[in-house]
Design an enzyme around this catalytic site. Sequence first.
Site, PDB file in Angstrom:
ATOM      1  N   GLU A 199       0.834  -1.200   0.000  1.00  0.00           N
ATOM      2  CA  GLU A 199       0.000   0.000   0.000  1.00  0.00           C
ATOM      3  C   GLU A 199       0.874   1.258   0.000  1.00  0.00           C
ATOM      4  O   GLU A 199       1.885   1.326   0.703  1.00  0.00           O
ATOM      5  CB  GLU A 199      -0.884  -0.031   1.243  1.00  0.00           C
ATOM      6  CG  GLU A 199      -1.823   1.143   1.402  1.00  0.00           C
ATOM      7  CD  GLU A 199      -2.631   1.051   2.694  1.00  0.00           C
ATOM      8  OE1 GLU A 199      -3.621   1.789   2.807  1.00  0.00           O
ATOM      9  OE2 GLU A 199      -2.279   0.244   3.592  1.00  0.00           O
ATOM     10  N   LYS A 202      -9.695   3.343  -2.145  1.00  0.00           N
ATOM     11  CA  LYS A 202      -9.936   2.693  -0.857  1.00  0.00           C
ATOM     12  C   LYS A 202     -11.170   3.275  -0.175  1.00  0.00           C
ATOM     13  O   LYS A 202     -11.281   4.489   0.015  1.00  0.00           O
ATOM     14  CB  LYS A 202      -8.707   2.865   0.036  1.00  0.00           C
ATOM     15  CG  LYS A 202      -8.782   2.172   1.386  1.00  0.00           C
ATOM     16  CD  LYS A 202      -7.487   2.404   2.166  1.00  0.00           C
ATOM     17  CE  LYS A 202      -7.502   1.707   3.516  1.00  0.00           C
ATOM     18  NZ  LYS A 202      -6.242   1.981   4.267  1.00  0.00           N
ATOM     19  N   CYS A 239      -5.933  -2.846   2.301  1.00  0.00           N
ATOM     20  CA  CYS A 239      -5.671  -2.892   3.744  1.00  0.00           C
ATOM     21  C   CYS A 239      -6.938  -2.966   4.605  1.00  0.00           C
ATOM     22  O   CYS A 239      -7.542  -4.016   4.735  1.00  0.00           O
ATOM     23  CB  CYS A 239      -4.794  -1.696   4.135  1.00  0.00           C
ATOM     24  SG  CYS A 239      -3.925  -1.904   5.705  1.00  0.00           S
TER      25      CYS A 239
END
Length: 261
Positions: free
Chosen positions: A40, A110, A145
């Site tokens: 990430e 995200k 994540c």
Amino acid sequence: MKICVLPLDIVYASPEENIVAVAHALSLVEPDTDVAVLPELFTTAFVADRHIASSLAESTDGPTITAVKRWAQFFGFAIAGSYLAKTGEGRCCNRAFFVEPCGDATYYDKRHLFPLSTEDKVYSPGSELPAVVRFRGWDLALTVCFDLRFPVWCRNNPAKPYDVMLVPSNWPHSRRHQYHTLLAARAIENQCYTVGANRIGTDDYGSYERSDSAIYSNLGEPIQETHRTGYLYAYIDRSHLDRSRERFPFLSAADRFKIEK
């Protein structure tokens, strides 16, 4: 399909240094690899300051994606990860990417921003479901994540199922057990492979070890091998996945949820 995970240390807020380092790292990836997965925010690490983040955020034609496209074409494998991106509203987001050797690129912003840091205050959340890209006979979904903690968001869609979930991450070693448990759970419940590509080194939020990255089969079993470079590799088996889905066709019984943007 052969997947490689590169657990890399990341220099804070220094895209130039990280791009040079990753170019070298990718040169060590085994040439028969199909997909290489980076951690990430691989060119900046997590930036918690709004002004610094804004100054580093890039468009899709900026240095980061330009470099990734060049690498994918040169090495002949797809490259996935996430980077600090500009949004249309003048803010920034944590944007996952999947870049193919032909130059085609798929993006996903995200959705879930970690509240124990300032991510939810500095970054804008995405509003679209995880992107799914078709590559070499496989359907691969992009998440990032903290998204991993939300099973409804990650739910495999029977109308357009994915086979592999890619999860570039910045997940501290202190929570390694939860990370691996969630990777295994998402694999089992979605009948897919999961690929957790975590960084190494240290930052303000903890330390990160090479063993934190992992690849799980659709049965929730770790399947990666660590080679001499320290990279993780796994062969994923199309026929194995198809047989498992045919034997246990529970995806067809999955509940349907309406996602509110």
